[in-house]
Design a protein around this motif. Sequence first.
Motif, PDB file in Angstrom:
ATOM      1  N   VAL A  84      14.898   7.986  -3.582  1.00  0.00           N
ATOM      2  CA  VAL A  84      15.250   9.197  -2.845  1.00  0.00           C
ATOM      3  C   VAL A  84      14.196   9.473  -1.788  1.00  0.00           C
ATOM      4  O   VAL A  84      13.465  10.452  -1.870  1.00  0.00           O
ATOM      5  N   ILE A  85      14.074   8.613  -0.813  1.00  0.00           N
ATOM      6  CA  ILE A  85      13.164   8.906   0.291  1.00  0.00           C
ATOM      7  C   ILE A  85      13.898   8.627   1.580  1.00  0.00           C
ATOM      8  O   ILE A  85      14.915   7.937   1.580  1.00  0.00           O
ATOM      9  N   GLN A  86      13.433   9.206   2.653  1.00  0.00           N
ATOM     10  CA  GLN A  86      14.126   9.000   3.914  1.00  0.00           C
ATOM     11  C   GLN A  86      13.196   8.396   4.939  1.00  0.00           C
ATOM     12  O   GLN A  86      12.056   8.804   5.078  1.00  0.00           O
ATOM     13  N   ALA A  87      13.711   7.445   5.656  1.00  0.00           N
ATOM     14  CA  ALA A  87      12.953   6.877   6.761  1.00  0.00           C
ATOM     15  C   ALA A  87      13.309   7.658   8.015  1.00  0.00           C
ATOM     16  O   ALA A  87      14.016   8.649   7.960  1.00  0.00           O
ATOM     17  N   ARG A 126      13.027  16.859  11.319  1.00  0.00           N
ATOM     18  CA  ARG A 126      11.747  16.711  10.616  1.00  0.00           C
ATOM     19  C   ARG A 126      10.587  16.577  11.608  1.00  0.00           C
ATOM     20  O   ARG A 126      10.572  15.687  12.441  1.00  0.00           O
ATOM     21  N   PHE A 165      -0.305   2.667   8.522  1.00  0.00           N
ATOM     22  CA  PHE A 165       0.271   2.998   7.226  1.00  0.00           C
ATOM     23  C   PHE A 165       1.717   3.488   7.387  1.00  0.00           C
ATOM     24  O   PHE A 165       2.601   3.114   6.623  1.00  0.00           O
ATOM     25  N   ILE A 190       0.840  -1.202   0.000  1.00  0.00           N
ATOM     26  CA  ILE A 190       0.000   0.000   0.000  1.00  0.00           C
ATOM     27  C   ILE A 190       0.873   1.250   0.000  1.00  0.00           C
ATOM     28  O   ILE A 190       0.604   2.219  -0.699  1.00  0.00           O
ATOM     29  N   SER A 191       1.970   1.208   0.773  1.00  0.00           N
ATOM     30  CA  SER A 191       2.805   2.405   0.880  1.00  0.00           C
ATOM     31  C   SER A 191       3.771   2.540  -0.292  1.00  0.00           C
ATOM     32  O   SER A 191       4.380   3.585  -0.471  1.00  0.00           O
ATOM     33  N   LEU A 214       5.264   2.369   5.787  1.00  0.00           N
ATOM     34  CA  LEU A 214       6.105   3.325   5.069  1.00  0.00           C
ATOM     35  C   LEU A 214       7.536   3.316   5.618  1.00  0.00           C
ATOM     36  O   LEU A 214       8.503   3.381   4.874  1.00  0.00           O
ATOM     37  N   HIS A 215       7.659   3.251   6.942  1.00  0.00           N
ATOM     38  CA  HIS A 215       8.979   3.322   7.563  1.00  0.00           C
ATOM     39  C   HIS A 215       9.618   1.955   7.725  1.00  0.00           C
ATOM     40  O   HIS A 215      10.803   1.858   8.040  1.00  0.00           O
ATOM     41  N   PRO A 229       9.513  12.991  -8.742  1.00  0.00           N
ATOM     42  CA  PRO A 229       9.799  14.418  -8.995  1.00  0.00           C
ATOM     43  C   PRO A 229      11.249  14.797  -8.714  1.00  0.00           C
ATOM     44  O   PRO A 229      11.831  15.605  -9.450  1.00  0.00           O
ATOM     45  N   ILE A 230      11.847  14.202  -7.680  1.00  0.00           N
ATOM     46  CA  ILE A 230      13.229  14.561  -7.344  1.00  0.00           C
ATOM     47  C   ILE A 230      14.179  14.059  -8.428  1.00  0.00           C
ATOM     48  O   ILE A 230      15.064  14.773  -8.907  1.00  0.00           O
ATOM     49  N   ILE A 234       5.990   8.305  -5.558  1.00  0.00           N
ATOM     50  CA  ILE A 234       5.474   9.678  -5.711  1.00  0.00           C
ATOM     51  C   ILE A 234       6.539  10.683  -5.292  1.00  0.00           C
ATOM     52  O   ILE A 234       6.706  11.726  -5.906  1.00  0.00           O
ATOM     53  N   VAL A 235       7.285  10.357  -4.223  1.00  0.00           N
ATOM     54  CA  VAL A 235       8.325  11.264  -3.769  1.00  0.00           C
ATOM     55  C   VAL A 235       9.573  11.127  -4.626  1.00  0.00           C
ATOM     56  O   VAL A 235      10.248  12.105  -4.936  1.00  0.00           O
ATOM     57  N   ILE A 292       8.493  11.543   4.060  1.00  0.00           N
ATOM     58  CA  ILE A 292       9.610  10.802   3.466  1.00  0.00           C
ATOM     59  C   ILE A 292      10.399  11.645   2.473  1.00  0.00           C
ATOM     60  O   ILE A 292      11.289  11.145   1.802  1.00  0.00           O
ATOM     61  N   TRP A 293      10.083  12.973   2.396  1.00  0.00           N
ATOM     62  CA  TRP A 293      10.848  13.828   1.506  1.00  0.00           C
ATOM     63  C   TRP A 293      12.280  13.934   2.029  1.00  0.00           C
ATOM     64  O   TRP A 293      12.480  14.215   3.198  1.00  0.00           O
ATOM     65  N   PRO A 294      13.288  13.694   1.165  1.00  0.00           N
ATOM     66  CA  PRO A 294      14.662  13.684   1.672  1.00  0.00           C
ATOM     67  C   PRO A 294      15.126  15.069   2.127  1.00  0.00           C
ATOM     68  O   PRO A 294      14.869  16.063   1.458  1.00  0.00           O
ATOM     69  N   ARG A 312      13.370  -3.141   1.001  1.00  0.00           N
ATOM     70  CA  ARG A 312      13.979  -2.366   2.061  1.00  0.00           C
ATOM     71  C   ARG A 312      15.263  -3.065   2.474  1.00  0.00           C
ATOM     72  O   ARG A 312      15.283  -4.270   2.690  1.00  0.00           O
ATOM     73  N   PHE A 372       3.559   5.600  -2.702  1.00  0.00           N
ATOM     74  CA  PHE A 372       3.971   6.860  -2.092  1.00  0.00           C
ATOM     75  C   PHE A 372       5.478   7.042  -2.194  1.00  0.00           C
ATOM     76  O   PHE A 372       5.978   8.144  -2.361  1.00  0.00           O
ATOM     77  N   LYS A 373       6.204   5.936  -2.086  1.00  0.00           N
ATOM     78  CA  LYS A 373       7.662   6.019  -2.208  1.00  0.00           C
ATOM     79  C   LYS A 373       8.029   6.532  -3.598  1.00  0.00           C
ATOM     80  O   LYS A 373       8.927   7.352  -3.749  1.00  0.00           O
ATOM     81  N   ILE A 402       3.825  12.766   2.196  1.00  0.00           N
ATOM     82  CA  ILE A 402       4.922  13.061   1.275  1.00  0.00           C
ATOM     83  C   ILE A 402       6.047  13.789   2.012  1.00  0.00           C
ATOM     84  O   ILE A 402       7.228  13.462   1.851  1.00  0.00           O
TER      85      ILE A 402
END
Lengths: 252, 162
Positions: free
Chosen positions: A88-91, B35, B65, A8-9, B69-70, A19-20, A15-16, B24-26, A133, A12-13, B21
């Motif tokens: 390019v996403i950050q946890a 953050r 969720f 599901i997530s 995500l994380h 664009p970058i 989506i971010v 998780i935006w870098p 991951r 979103f990964k 968004i």
Amino acid sequence: MHATLNSISMPFKYIVDWPIKFGRYIFTSLSANQALIEQNTNLQANNILLEAKLQKFIDLEKENKELRALLGSNPQPHERILAAQVLVIQAEPYLSQIVIDKGTKDGVYLNQPVIDAKGIVGQVIETDAYTSRVMLVTDSRNAVPVRVVRTGMHAITLGNGALGTLSLAHIPITLDIKEGDQLISSGLGQRYPNGYPVGVVKRVSRETDNDFAAVIVKPSAQLNHNRLVLLVWPKLAKLPESDKEKSNDESK
Amino acid sequence: MKASNISVYSVIGLSLLLGIILTIWPLPGTMNWLRPAWVMLVTLYWIIVLPNRVGIKLAWLLGLFLDGLHGSLLGEHALACLLTSYFASNIRRQILVSPLWLQALMIMLLILIYQVILYLVQGFAGQVISSWQYWLPSLTSAVLWPVIFALLRASKQRFKIY
């Protein structure tokens, strides 16, 4: 359950990420021609250097194979490798993880080792169809069996979490280990392939009231600023049948 | 005139999507520690302002969720979101009538509760967070609260959702 949440997530990964990456692409397209030509020349020079090194390596590999045949031991098999982009996403910063753009549809499996140009990055801990991951070697849950190149001694590195370093577990204070020692993976534990750099010893502190020395290791892989990593399908030595059954039982 | 249900939920949904968004935006290097807890902040706003639309059930689902995500422990963020929103819904009237600086202070406390729960669960799972920077987001969340509050209130009034 976790797998469902993960898929599901997954959008979103991207989506971010898109664009970058697109912004970077535009930036590169607009950047001066001169800079690109320069970079190209540099890369070509680098490539020739690496190829020259590889020639020597091929020769050594052949020799190694022959020597192993003479000794009657198994030849070291080739490993399959696939390049993956880091999304390019950050946890959360306290979780030492990265997300890559390859998943089960590319044949990624759980606990698969991941490397980069400089050394071992970590292992896959979660995978869905399009993303995976990767838990970095610096994660406190991650342990890598290693060998000290200089002495051939075996040890295990443990991650130190957000600090970005590793430490060696259970090193007696009398043991010969010093700053600058190279550590490579030993392939024991049947998870990481044999012979990849893991880190370099940064600091050894021996305190007399402690039985073990505290050894801090700087990881070789560029864990924080990678854009490309490599997935490895290692051909691990087969366990004897009885051991295999035993380990299967344990995993159940 | 009252807005239709569709536009109400699309505004709420969009604000949450933006929060996800931004989560998780870098960000470069140490900025990552600063953050704010975006999703929690947006959820808190809607819980405080529109309790009949957004409740702790949605907060729990969002937490679940976030776990996906994380890649954190399953239920970790869900528990934190659930308890924090429960506390927030209990004191929502007090928050609503407070001046903005007091609101920000209350939000800081709520985000601190959120972080303490995450910290405890992480610790029980065997990964104690040793860095003091871990606690910074509650501060940045409080600093950013007036901005978030103003933006979300503006969009709420613009689309006439009650």
